[in-house]
Design a protein around this motif. Sequence first.
Motif, mmCIF file in Angstrom:
data_model
loop_
_atom_site.group_PDB
_atom_site.id
_atom_site.type_symbol
_atom_site.label_atom_id
_atom_site.label_comp_id
_atom_site.label_asym_id
_atom_site.label_seq_id
_atom_site.Cartn_x
_atom_site.Cartn_y
_atom_site.Cartn_z
ATOM 1 N N LYS A 186 10.634 45.088 -73.099
ATOM 2 C CA LYS A 186 11.650 45.007 -72.029
ATOM 3 C C LYS A 186 12.909 44.272 -72.494
ATOM 4 C CE LYS A 186 8.427 44.754 -68.154
ATOM 5 N NZ LYS A 186 7.753 43.696 -67.409
ATOM 6 N N HIS A 187 12.765 43.420 -73.514
ATOM 7 C CA HIS A 187 13.909 42.626 -73.989
ATOM 8 C C HIS A 187 14.991 43.552 -74.556
ATOM 9 C CE1 HIS A 187 16.101 39.342 -75.850
ATOM 10 N NE2 HIS A 187 16.076 39.986 -76.998
ATOM 11 N N LYS A 188 16.230 43.276 -74.180
ATOM 12 C CA LYS A 188 17.332 44.115 -74.681
ATOM 13 C C LYS A 188 17.852 43.510 -75.977
ATOM 14 C CE LYS A 188 17.461 47.219 -71.559
ATOM 15 N NZ LYS A 188 16.324 47.965 -72.076
ATOM 16 N N GLY A 189 17.241 43.887 -77.081
ATOM 17 C CA GLY A 189 17.622 43.349 -78.384
ATOM 18 C C GLY A 189 16.400 43.358 -79.286
ATOM 19 N N PHE A 190 16.532 42.728 -80.435
ATOM 20 C CA PHE A 190 15.446 42.734 -81.421
ATOM 21 C C PHE A 190 14.394 41.692 -81.035
ATOM 22 C CE2 PHE A 190 13.273 41.796 -85.355
ATOM 23 C CZ PHE A 190 13.242 43.011 -86.019
ATOM 24 N N SER A 191 13.131 42.132 -80.967
ATOM 25 C CA SER A 191 12.049 41.193 -80.644
ATOM 26 C C SER A 191 11.114 41.097 -81.836
ATOM 27 C CB SER A 191 11.216 41.692 -79.468
ATOM 28 O OG SER A 191 12.023 42.289 -78.508
ATOM 29 N N LEU A 192 10.907 39.886 -82.306
ATOM 30 C CA LEU A 192 9.903 39.661 -83.358
ATOM 31 C C LEU A 192 8.637 39.115 -82.705
ATOM 32 C CD1 LEU A 192 8.940 39.328 -86.354
ATOM 33 C CD2 LEU A 192 9.796 36.989 -86.209
ATOM 34 N N ILE A 193 7.526 39.839 -82.896
ATOM 35 C CA ILE A 193 6.236 39.342 -82.400
ATOM 36 C C ILE A 193 5.306 39.244 -83.596
ATOM 37 C CG2 ILE A 193 4.338 39.672 -80.764
ATOM 38 C CD1 ILE A 193 6.254 41.448 -79.110
ATOM 39 N N ASN A 194 5.061 38.018 -84.034
ATOM 40 C CA ASN A 194 4.147 37.816 -85.164
ATOM 41 C C ASN A 194 2.741 37.624 -84.597
ATOM 42 O OD1 ASN A 194 3.953 37.435 -88.088
ATOM 43 N ND2 ASN A 194 3.164 35.420 -87.532
ATOM 44 N N VAL A 195 1.801 38.427 -85.107
ATOM 45 C CA VAL A 195 0.445 38.390 -84.539
ATOM 46 C C VAL A 195 -0.558 37.977 -85.609
ATOM 47 C CG1 VAL A 195 -1.298 39.686 -83.267
ATOM 48 C CG2 VAL A 195 1.108 40.362 -83.093
ATOM 49 N N PHE A 196 -1.265 36.871 -85.370
ATOM 50 C CA PHE A 196 -2.349 36.503 -86.271
ATOM 51 C C PHE A 196 -3.441 37.566 -86.098
ATOM 52 C CE2 PHE A 196 -0.749 32.050 -85.221
ATOM 53 C CZ PHE A 196 -0.019 31.938 -86.387
ATOM 54 N N SER A 197 -3.695 38.317 -87.163
ATOM 55 C CA SER A 197 -4.589 39.484 -87.068
ATOM 56 C C SER A 197 -5.549 39.439 -88.262
ATOM 57 C CB SER A 197 -3.715 40.755 -87.082
ATOM 58 O OG SER A 197 -4.512 41.902 -86.987
ATOM 59 N N PRO A 198 -6.701 38.762 -88.100
ATOM 60 C CA PRO A 198 -7.528 38.450 -89.270
ATOM 61 C C PRO A 198 -7.979 39.655 -90.090
ATOM 62 C CG PRO A 198 -8.243 37.171 -87.377
ATOM 63 C CD PRO A 198 -7.241 38.171 -86.870
ATOM 64 N N CYS A 199 -7.955 39.470 -91.411
ATOM 65 C CA CYS A 199 -8.537 40.435 -92.359
ATOM 66 C C CYS A 199 -9.943 39.919 -92.664
ATOM 67 C CB CYS A 199 -7.699 40.491 -93.633
ATOM 68 S SG CYS A 199 -8.505 41.422 -94.956
ATOM 69 N N VAL A 200 -10.922 40.574 -92.042
ATOM 70 C CA VAL A 200 -12.299 40.045 -92.146
ATOM 71 C C VAL A 200 -12.911 40.324 -93.517
ATOM 72 C CG1 VAL A 200 -12.810 40.122 -89.668
ATOM 73 C CG2 VAL A 200 -13.184 42.176 -91.051
ATOM 74 N N THR A 201 -12.309 41.240 -94.255
ATOM 75 C CA THR A 201 -12.905 41.626 -95.544
ATOM 76 C C THR A 201 -12.437 40.739 -96.697
ATOM 77 O OG1 THR A 201 -13.087 43.875 -94.753
ATOM 78 C CG2 THR A 201 -13.215 43.591 -97.147
ATOM 79 N N PHE A 202 -11.140 40.417 -96.731
ATOM 80 C CA PHE A 202 -10.632 39.697 -97.911
ATOM 81 C C PHE A 202 -10.208 38.258 -97.635
ATOM 82 C CE2 PHE A 202 -9.917 44.210 -99.000
ATOM 83 C CZ PHE A 202 -10.732 44.263 -100.112
ATOM 84 N N ASN A 203 -9.897 37.933 -96.386
ATOM 85 C CA ASN A 203 -9.465 36.557 -96.122
ATOM 86 C C ASN A 203 -10.613 35.776 -95.468
ATOM 87 O OD1 ASN A 203 -8.270 34.161 -95.384
ATOM 88 N ND2 ASN A 203 -6.294 35.105 -94.891
ATOM 89 N N LYS A 204 -11.292 34.988 -96.273
ATOM 90 C CA LYS A 204 -12.453 34.246 -95.772
ATOM 91 C C LYS A 204 -12.049 32.829 -95.341
ATOM 92 C CE LYS A 204 -15.253 37.680 -96.795
ATOM 93 N NZ LYS A 204 -15.698 38.585 -95.738
ATOM 94 N N VAL A 205 -10.747 32.550 -95.384
ATOM 95 C CA VAL A 205 -10.254 31.225 -94.961
ATOM 96 C C VAL A 205 -9.682 31.307 -93.543
ATOM 97 C CG1 VAL A 205 -8.613 29.359 -95.474
ATOM 98 C CG2 VAL A 205 -9.749 30.579 -97.355
ATOM 99 N N ASN A 206 -8.722 32.230 -93.352
ATOM 100 C CA ASN A 206 -8.063 32.355 -92.044
ATOM 101 C C ASN A 206 -8.848 33.341 -91.187
ATOM 102 O OD1 ASN A 206 -5.572 32.334 -94.356
ATOM 103 N ND2 ASN A 206 -5.691 30.652 -92.895
ATOM 104 N N THR A 207 -9.998 32.893 -90.742
ATOM 105 C CA THR A 207 -10.925 33.728 -89.965
ATOM 106 C C THR A 207 -10.607 33.609 -88.475
ATOM 107 O OG1 THR A 207 -12.396 31.857 -89.780
ATOM 108 C CG2 THR A 207 -12.748 33.318 -91.684
ATOM 109 N N TYR A 208 -11.319 34.364 -87.631
ATOM 110 C CA TYR A 208 -11.144 34.240 -86.175
ATOM 111 C C TYR A 208 -11.392 32.790 -85.749
ATOM 112 C CZ TYR A 208 -10.842 39.298 -85.470
ATOM 113 O OH TYR A 208 -10.425 40.600 -85.476
ATOM 114 N N ASP A 209 -12.475 32.185 -86.283
ATOM 115 C CA ASP A 209 -12.795 30.799 -85.889
ATOM 116 C C ASP A 209 -11.699 29.844 -86.341
ATOM 117 O OD1 ASP A 209 -15.084 31.534 -84.659
ATOM 118 O OD2 ASP A 209 -16.422 31.030 -86.343
#
Length: 288
Positions: A186-209
């Motif tokens: 809805k915002h009239k302009g550029f919107s940056l939405i950064n989403v923490f989206s875990p990689c369960v296969t290769f990133n064993k540090v930044n997990t859901y927990d």
Amino acid sequence: MATFKEFRNNVKPNWCPGCGDFSVQAAIQRAAANIGLEPEQLAVISGIGCSGRISGYINAYGLHGIHGRALPIAQGVKLANRELTVIASGGDGDGFAIGMGHTVHAIRRNLDITYIVMDNQIYGLTKGQTSPRSAEGFKTKSTPEGSIENTLSPLEIALSAGATFVAQSFSSDLKQLTSLIEAGLKHKGFSLINVFSPCVTFNKVNTYDWFKENIVNLDQFPDYDPSNRIAAMNKIMETNGMLTGLIYQDKERKPYEDLVVGFKPEALAKQDLTLSREDFDKLLAEFK
Ligand SMILES: Cc1ncc(C[n+]2csc(CCOP(=O)(O)OP(=O)(O)O)c2C)c(N)n1
Ligand code: SF4
């Protein structure tokens, strides 16, 4: 009016079971339906990476582009057809490594596009290398002794580049993510939405927990004012970039499309873009 299911096509995602990107796709579908879009009013342009596959799974116009180039393509689409709602998407490698130059300039240019980054803090598709979002000390095949580089803070960079909408969310929090995507659309302009989206296969540090333990939801600060840019920068720094919610929004600044003088999308649509063999050969000769 289209339901969120109508924004899904029949291509089966080949993301690993548990990948955060599934929820990002679900949130995009829900947000598009919630704001009353029809599939033919939406274009999803993505880069390359596991996350980049998202454009192939959504029932809308779409283009799976090249690595780091979702934004130039998305900006071209928006300029050519302002009636379309345009989402650009990709991974942290796509947007904050190879595509970072485009990201900063797209932010300051401020076309009306929603840019959703699936930030898993690693390169997933190429089987787990360190990304600019990986923490110092992060060990992968590309940094076996641990990364010695500083972690990039895209939220701080976005604010310094003059962003008019900056948000961050977590793929596990579908409710918050959907409402932020809705707000971005809805915002009239550029919107940056950064989403923490875990990689369960290769990133064993930044997990859901790990994210659940480290995320600071802005709802905890009832007095927080997202129209205050200095407060936004302070909050990003105080929380080491781990905050989620609507961080900053400038509702006053007009998007690029409304400011550019003499631009007529109707004229562009009518332009004959066919090229004769002779003209094509002449064009080629110029580059020889
Ligand atoms: C010009 C170019 N350089 C490198 C690659 C190889 N490559 C493909 S995807 C990728 C990084 C993927 O990481 P990210 O963008 O974070 O997305 P993810 O797979 O984690 O979702 C790389 C380096 C490429 N396809 N094109
Ligand atoms: S490798 Fe990682 S980012 Fe890619 S699909 Fe699997 S879990 Fe998702």
